[in-house]
Motif scaffolding. Structure first.
Motif, mmCIF file in Angstrom:
data_model
loop_
_atom_site.group_PDB
_atom_site.id
_atom_site.type_symbol
_atom_site.label_atom_id
_atom_site.label_comp_id
_atom_site.label_asym_id
_atom_site.label_seq_id
_atom_site.Cartn_x
_atom_site.Cartn_y
_atom_site.Cartn_z
ATOM 1 N N LEU A 1 27.730 35.694 -7.697
ATOM 2 C CA LEU A 1 27.836 36.956 -6.972
ATOM 3 C C LEU A 1 29.316 37.220 -6.703
ATOM 4 O O LEU A 1 30.006 36.364 -6.138
ATOM 5 C CB LEU A 1 27.074 36.868 -5.653
ATOM 6 C CG LEU A 1 27.241 38.001 -4.656
ATOM 7 C CD1 LEU A 1 26.766 39.325 -5.255
ATOM 8 C CD2 LEU A 1 26.487 37.696 -3.371
ATOM 9 N N VAL A 2 29.794 38.386 -7.137
ATOM 10 C CA VAL A 2 31.200 38.754 -6.956
ATOM 11 C C VAL A 2 31.263 40.057 -6.171
ATOM 12 O O VAL A 2 30.860 41.105 -6.672
ATOM 13 C CB VAL A 2 31.929 38.923 -8.308
ATOM 14 C CG1 VAL A 2 33.409 39.249 -8.074
ATOM 15 C CG2 VAL A 2 31.792 37.673 -9.168
ATOM 16 N N VAL B 1 25.647 37.349 -13.653
ATOM 17 C CA VAL B 1 26.657 37.862 -12.729
ATOM 18 C C VAL B 1 26.129 39.101 -12.014
ATOM 19 O O VAL B 1 25.654 40.039 -12.654
ATOM 20 C CB VAL B 1 27.974 38.197 -13.467
ATOM 21 C CG1 VAL B 1 29.009 38.767 -12.500
ATOM 22 C CG2 VAL B 1 28.525 36.963 -14.172
ATOM 23 N N ILE B 2 26.240 39.073 -10.701
ATOM 24 C CA ILE B 2 25.855 40.217 -9.877
ATOM 25 C C ILE B 2 27.121 40.762 -9.230
ATOM 26 O O ILE B 2 27.803 40.051 -8.488
ATOM 27 C CB ILE B 2 24.831 39.815 -8.808
ATOM 28 C CG1 ILE B 2 23.583 39.241 -9.487
ATOM 29 C CG2 ILE B 2 24.504 41.001 -7.903
ATOM 30 C CD1 ILE B 2 22.668 38.498 -8.575
ATOM 31 N N ILE B 3 27.428 42.001 -9.550
ATOM 32 C CA ILE B 3 28.573 42.678 -8.941
ATOM 33 C C ILE B 3 28.062 43.417 -7.713
ATOM 34 O O ILE B 3 27.128 44.213 -7.808
ATOM 35 C CB ILE B 3 29.226 43.653 -9.931
ATOM 36 C CG1 ILE B 3 29.893 42.866 -11.057
ATOM 37 C CG2 ILE B 3 30.210 44.567 -9.227
ATOM 38 C CD1 ILE B 3 30.467 43.738 -12.153
ATOM 39 N N ASP C 1 17.548 41.704 0.349
ATOM 40 C CA ASP C 1 17.164 41.989 -1.036
ATOM 41 C C ASP C 1 17.515 40.828 -1.967
ATOM 42 O O ASP C 1 16.871 40.639 -2.996
ATOM 43 C CB ASP C 1 17.842 43.263 -1.535
ATOM 44 C CG ASP C 1 17.362 44.500 -0.796
ATOM 45 O OD1 ASP C 1 16.311 44.437 -0.120
ATOM 46 O OD2 ASP C 1 18.051 45.538 -0.874
ATOM 47 N N PHE C 2 18.541 40.057 -1.610
ATOM 48 C CA PHE C 2 18.988 38.949 -2.459
ATOM 49 C C PHE C 2 17.976 37.801 -2.458
ATOM 50 O O PHE C 2 18.035 36.917 -3.310
ATOM 51 C CB PHE C 2 20.372 38.453 -2.031
ATOM 52 C CG PHE C 2 21.094 37.722 -3.104
ATOM 53 C CD1 PHE C 2 21.828 38.416 -4.054
ATOM 54 C CD2 PHE C 2 21.032 36.341 -3.196
ATOM 55 C CE1 PHE C 2 22.493 37.746 -5.069
ATOM 56 C CE2 PHE C 2 21.694 35.663 -4.206
ATOM 57 C CZ PHE C 2 22.423 36.364 -5.150
ATOM 58 N N ASN D 1 27.280 33.736 5.678
ATOM 59 C CA ASN D 1 26.308 33.091 6.567
ATOM 60 C C ASN D 1 24.877 33.462 6.213
ATOM 61 O O ASN D 1 23.991 32.612 6.262
ATOM 62 C CB ASN D 1 26.607 33.441 8.030
ATOM 63 C CG ASN D 1 27.708 32.571 8.595
ATOM 64 O OD1 ASN D 1 27.687 31.365 8.447
ATOM 65 N ND2 ASN D 1 28.673 33.203 9.226
ATOM 66 N N LEU D 2 24.642 34.708 5.850
ATOM 67 C CA LEU D 2 23.295 35.131 5.485
ATOM 68 C C LEU D 2 22.830 34.536 4.159
ATOM 69 O O LEU D 2 21.631 34.395 3.925
ATOM 70 C CB LEU D 2 23.219 36.660 5.435
ATOM 71 C CG LEU D 2 23.365 37.376 6.782
ATOM 72 C CD1 LEU D 2 23.464 38.891 6.582
ATOM 73 C CD2 LEU D 2 22.221 37.027 7.720
ATOM 74 N N LEU D 3 23.771 34.194 3.290
ATOM 75 C CA LEU D 3 23.430 33.620 1.978
ATOM 76 C C LEU D 3 23.582 32.093 1.937
ATOM 77 O O LEU D 3 23.324 31.471 0.912
ATOM 78 C CB LEU D 3 24.310 34.248 0.892
ATOM 79 C CG LEU D 3 24.145 35.751 0.677
ATOM 80 C CD1 LEU D 3 25.145 36.247 -0.365
ATOM 81 C CD2 LEU D 3 22.722 36.086 0.261
#
Length: 154
Positions: free
Chosen positions: A30-31, A53-55, A98-99, A142-144
């Motif tokens: 994730l970028v 890759v998630i932009i 959503d992630f 923190n959420l991820l």
């Protein structure tokens, strides 16, 4: 001493480019701010090495163009865009929610940043520069964090 440093900067301005060839197939990266500049080139390199890759950024049109460019130049069709506005706490929370659909998160690149904005506050009366450059990435991380830990080694 300054002469030596000056000569090094002048004669070797781009020799220190990362030439890492580690394959990243099966990894999710994730970028944030991956639609331009250093973030886009980081996303491109991760895609070139096989990562999904998630932009994450706020500009839909610019991000879609970046995704298409990265897919075209790397041949990796596993590059996508998800909306994230680090200036808005609710956008960050929604992004993290959503992630949860993703199986894993191996690489998190907190690249987004701004500068030179006039004194402006967001909906929570927090300075926008501080929100985007500091509070937003800290909240997102923190959420991820659980996802990163479960994907170890991440």
């Amino acid at each position: 001493m300054l002469l030596i440093i000056g000569c090094r900067i002048y004669f070797q301005p781009i020799k220190e480019v990362c030439n890492c060839e580690t394959k990243l197939h099966g990894k999710v990266a994730l970028v944030t701010g991956g639609n331009s500049g250093i973030g886009k080139e980081t996303a491109r390199d991760l895609a070139r090495r096989g990562a999904r890759v998630i932009i994450a950024s706020r500009d839909n049109k610019k991000s879609e163009a970046a995704v298409n460019d990265i897919i075209y130049t790397t041949g990796n069709a596993n590059v996508l865009y998800r909306h994230l506005d680090l200036a808005k706490v609710e956008s960050i929370r929604q992004f993290a929610e959503d992630f949860k659909d993703e199986d894993r998160l191996d690489i998190l690149v907190n690249n987004s940043g701004v500068g030179g904005l006039k004194n402006k506050c967001n909906e929570r009366n927090i300075d926008v520069i501080m929100q985007i450059n500091y509070f937003g990435p800290v909240l997102l991380t923190n959420l991820l964090l659980d996802k990163l830990k479960k994907s170890a080694p991440s």
